[in-house]
Design an enzyme around this catalytic site. Structure first.
Site, PDB file in Angstrom:
ATOM      1  N   ASP A   1       0.823  -1.199   0.000  1.00 23.35           N
ATOM      2  CA  ASP A   1       0.000   0.000   0.000  1.00 23.35           C
ATOM      3  C   ASP A   1       0.867   1.264   0.000  1.00 23.35           C
ATOM      4  O   ASP A   1       1.845   1.353   0.755  1.00 23.35           O
ATOM      5  CB  ASP A   1      -0.862  -0.025   1.276  1.00 23.35           C
ATOM      6  CG  ASP A   1      -1.788   1.166   1.381  1.00 23.35           C
ATOM      7  OD1 ASP A   1      -2.725   1.218   0.575  1.00 23.35           O
ATOM      8  OD2 ASP A   1      -1.567   2.030   2.253  1.00 23.35           O
TER       9      ASP A   1
ATOM     10  N   GLU B   1       1.342  -0.638  -5.178  1.00 27.51           N
ATOM     11  CA  GLU B   1       0.375   0.398  -5.541  1.00 27.51           C
ATOM     12  C   GLU B   1       1.137   1.621  -6.047  1.00 27.51           C
ATOM     13  O   GLU B   1       1.691   2.390  -5.268  1.00 27.51           O
ATOM     14  CB  GLU B   1      -0.474   0.809  -4.332  1.00 27.51           C
ATOM     15  CG  GLU B   1      -1.590   1.755  -4.736  1.00 27.51           C
ATOM     16  CD  GLU B   1      -2.166   2.570  -3.583  1.00 27.51           C
ATOM     17  OE1 GLU B   1      -1.526   2.703  -2.530  1.00 27.51           O
ATOM     18  OE2 GLU B   1      -3.271   3.089  -3.769  1.00 27.51           O
TER      19      GLU B   1
HETATM   20  C1  NOJ Z   1      -4.288   3.203  -0.771  1.00 25.65           C
HETATM   21  C2  NOJ Z   1      -5.469   2.325  -0.509  1.00 25.65           C
HETATM   22  O1  NOJ Z   1      -5.815   1.631  -1.684  1.00 25.65           O
HETATM   23  C3  NOJ Z   1      -6.565   3.245  -0.015  1.00 25.65           C
HETATM   24  O2  NOJ Z   1      -7.789   2.582   0.059  1.00 25.65           O
HETATM   25  C4  NOJ Z   1      -6.131   3.780   1.321  1.00 25.65           C
HETATM   26  O3  NOJ Z   1      -7.106   4.705   1.776  1.00 25.65           O
HETATM   27  C5  NOJ Z   1      -4.783   4.498   1.230  1.00 25.65           C
HETATM   28  N1  NOJ Z   1      -3.822   3.756   0.468  1.00 25.65           N
HETATM   29  C6  NOJ Z   1      -4.206   4.726   2.589  1.00 25.65           C
HETATM   30  O4  NOJ Z   1      -3.742   3.532   3.147  1.00 25.65           O
END
Ligand code: NOJ
Ligand code: CA
Length: 604
Positions: free
Chosen positions: A253, A315
């Protein structure tokens, strides 16, 4: 006569008890070890068509556990609900599930605010439920990936509680604490103008120690200080914990935000305001700092040290392939699969752009495997972003085809295979995602793409027996048949399109591992590409994929293209088509209806 001194070994009751306890302990240890061992080395199978690592050709499936299947009637999805549907997922043909966070959490950001990295939130079940899911998935050759939230913890995590307790606490430096600036009214103001991506200042004042802490996301998600080696060690331990429990890897993440500039200079202010009413700012002091790549290399070593080809998915949001390629590592030693949203988040069905992006992915990623993402829990569903309101189902087939018939790993978001639509809240008081409360009405938050999975035509689409699911299941008359039960029964459904595509991918080496050549045909409207396996045989012919991205029928001749590629053939034997009228196709006149898709094998 035998001696009368027969030694009968009698034991006292306490000795017997000790002996029994010892045996039970021994048995437990033995059992424990064997369960741990099976978990750490699960029954994962590779494809019979290739000896390359499994993740290069895998189809991943993202599950938002809160919204998949509720089994205890509390209106919230759970782990047992996922296990219950493994047969469905196996029949869809996926290789691995990515679970968004299931760790204990106050659920401010629905799991992305973690308060314990090595446990399961009771809302979702127990560690036994998790082990059971891993084992049952493994029996079906499905791997499980966890979401690892490295940038921040919950403000309820014991680490942060300690850190916040005093300026001298040993964990103080685990987070980013700074003095504020005393404003004209004597009140402290944030150390600089940095913004949180979820709205307003990225600094939160804490009265306990009269300092600000930094949070790139919600104030309840304080950023960890990745410049502190103890943070890295603790996080890598959490990673090892899950590797030993049999997870096949991680979706990482928000990794671009691990580091921020240390000198705290103000961010340059850009024109205009954001959805939260604050001035736009340049994020380059808070995002994408080069230090993160050291962490990625370290993490890769950790996952590579576990048996069974574990994988790191990242991500990442980049606009240029030149930025994306860095995440694979100069020596292929960082992430195996940084996400590529350059096709899936442009929100425009444009053959020329798609062709260019698909070509870039082949030529500018240093031979690494692309992973094209169209849908996730943070963006309105592609059904709505790419659909024109009339041909959405046909357009959804095109997207599926681009994702699964191009030279890439594949990733789906639950419900994408059904054509689930985005259903944002209509009233502010219904909003669950805090962004939607802060940003209302310009930004309604992410609830719309997180509504429960639609399983059947029954109440709440079979998601829960509760009258109040955590987010409403909004099934309208127009999408009443958008559910697994109805679509399984309909051979022309989107679900069956996805199934057939994945099946073809598994059966044909040309599609699974073959090279890809984009053809420049009717460049604005039609996307054509050829997949060829290195070993062409009668059973392994080149495959031609044609997508009409326009509302007009098209006819094109591919004869010259095939000659140019040194391929011989006169017609295409249909593998998959969205319309009976499309089969088979003469190479001289391949004809597609509006938004038609065709996959055929080249034949002489
Ligand atoms: C990316 C995640 O996909 C999202 O849902 C989240 O709110 C943020 N990172 C913070 O962790
Ligand atoms: Ca950070």
């Amino acid at each position: 006569m035998k001696s009368s001194h027969t030694h009968t070994v009698t034991s006292t009751p306490s000795q017997t008890l000790l002996c029994v306890l010892f045996t039970v302990l021994l048995a437990l240890c033995f059992l424990g070890t064997s369960v741990a061992q099976t978990l750490a080395r699960p029954n994962w199978a590779g494809s019979g068509l290739t000896t390359e690592p499994w993740w290069k050709h895998a189809v991943f499936y993202e599950i938002y556990p809160r919204s998949f299947q509720d089994t205890n009637g509390d209106g919230i999805g759970d782990l047992a609900g996922i296990t219950q549907h493994l047969d469905y997922l196996q029949s869809l043909g996926i290789d691995a599930i990515w679970l968004t966070p299931i760790y204990p959490s106050p659920q401010v950001d629905f799991g992305y605010d973690v308060s314990d990295y090595t446990a399961i939130d009771p809302q979702y079940g127990t560690m036994d439920d998790f082990d059971h899911l891993v084992q049952e998935a493994s029996r079906r050759h499905i791997r499980i990936l966890m979401d690892m939230v490295l940038n921040h913890t919950s403000d309820q995590h014991p680490w942060f509680k300690e850190s916040a307790a005093s300026r001298t606490n040993p964990k103080r430096d685990w987070y980013i604490w700074r003095d504020g600036i005393t404003g004209p009214d004597g009140k402290p103001t944030p150390p600089n103008n940095w913004q949180s991506t979820f709205g307003h200042s990225a600094w939160q004042f804490d009265h306990r120690t009269d300092q600000f802490y930094y949070h790139y996301f919600y104030p309840q998600q304080p950023d960890l200080n990745w410049r502190n080696p103890a943070v890295k060690a603790a996080m890598f331990d959490a990673v090892r914990f899950w590797l030993n429990r049999g997870v096949a890897g991680f979706r990482l993440d928000a990794i671009t935000t691990l580091f921020e500039s240390q000198d705290l200079k103000d961010a340059p202010v850009l024109p205009g305001n954001n959805n939260f009413g604050d001035p736009n700012t340049d994020q380059s002091l808070q995002n994408n700092l080069p230090e993160v790549h050291d962490v990625m290399r370290g993490l890769r070593k950790v996952v590579d040290s576990a048996p069974g080809q574990r994988v790191l998915i990242g991500e990442i949001y980049t606009e240029k392939p030149q930025d994306l390629v860095k995440w694979y590592g100069a020596r292929h030693d960082e992430l195996q699969l940084p996400m590529d949203t350059q096709l899936g988040f442009i929100d425009k069905l444009d053959a020329a752009v798609f062709r260019a992006k698909l070509t870039d992915a082949q030529t500018l990623l240093a031979g690494n495997t692309p992973l094209f993402v169209f849908d996730n829990h943070d963006r309105p569903r592609s059904w709505d972003r790419y659909g024109d309101g009339v041909h959405n189902a046909a357009i959804a087939r095109i997207i599926a085809t681009i994702q699964l018939a191009s030279q890439s790993a594949g990733i789906l978001y639950y419900g994408q295979e059904l054509g689930m639509v985005t259903t944002p809240p209509t009233r502010k008081e219904d909003v669950k995602d805090p962004i939607g409360i802060v940003g209302w009405p310009l930004d309604k938050g992410r609830d719309g793409e997180r509504t429960p999975m639609q399983w059947s035509r029954t109440a709440n689409a079979g998601f829960t027996t509760s009258a109040t699911p955590w987010l409403p299941v909004r099934v309208t008359r127009a999408n009443a048949d958008v559910n697994v039960e109805s679509e399984q029964a309909d051979p022309h459904s989107l679900l069956n399109w996805y199934r057939q595509l994945i099946e073809l991918r598994r059966e044909h080496a040309s599609l699974l591992t073959g090279t890809q050549t984009m053809l420049d045909h009717d460049s604005q409207n039609v996307l054509v590409w050829v997949r060829r396996s290195k070993t062409v045989s009668r059973r392994n012919q080149p495959i031609v994929i044609v997508c009409n991205l326009s509302a007009q029928p098209v006819t094109l001749s591919l004869t010259q293209d095939m000659l140019r590629l040194g391929l011989r053939g006169t017609f295409l034997r249909t593998l998959l088509h969205a319309d009976e009228a499309m089969a088979p196709q003469d190479l001289n006149a391949v004809t597609l209806p509006p938004f038609g898709v065709y996959l055929g094998e080249l034949q002489r």
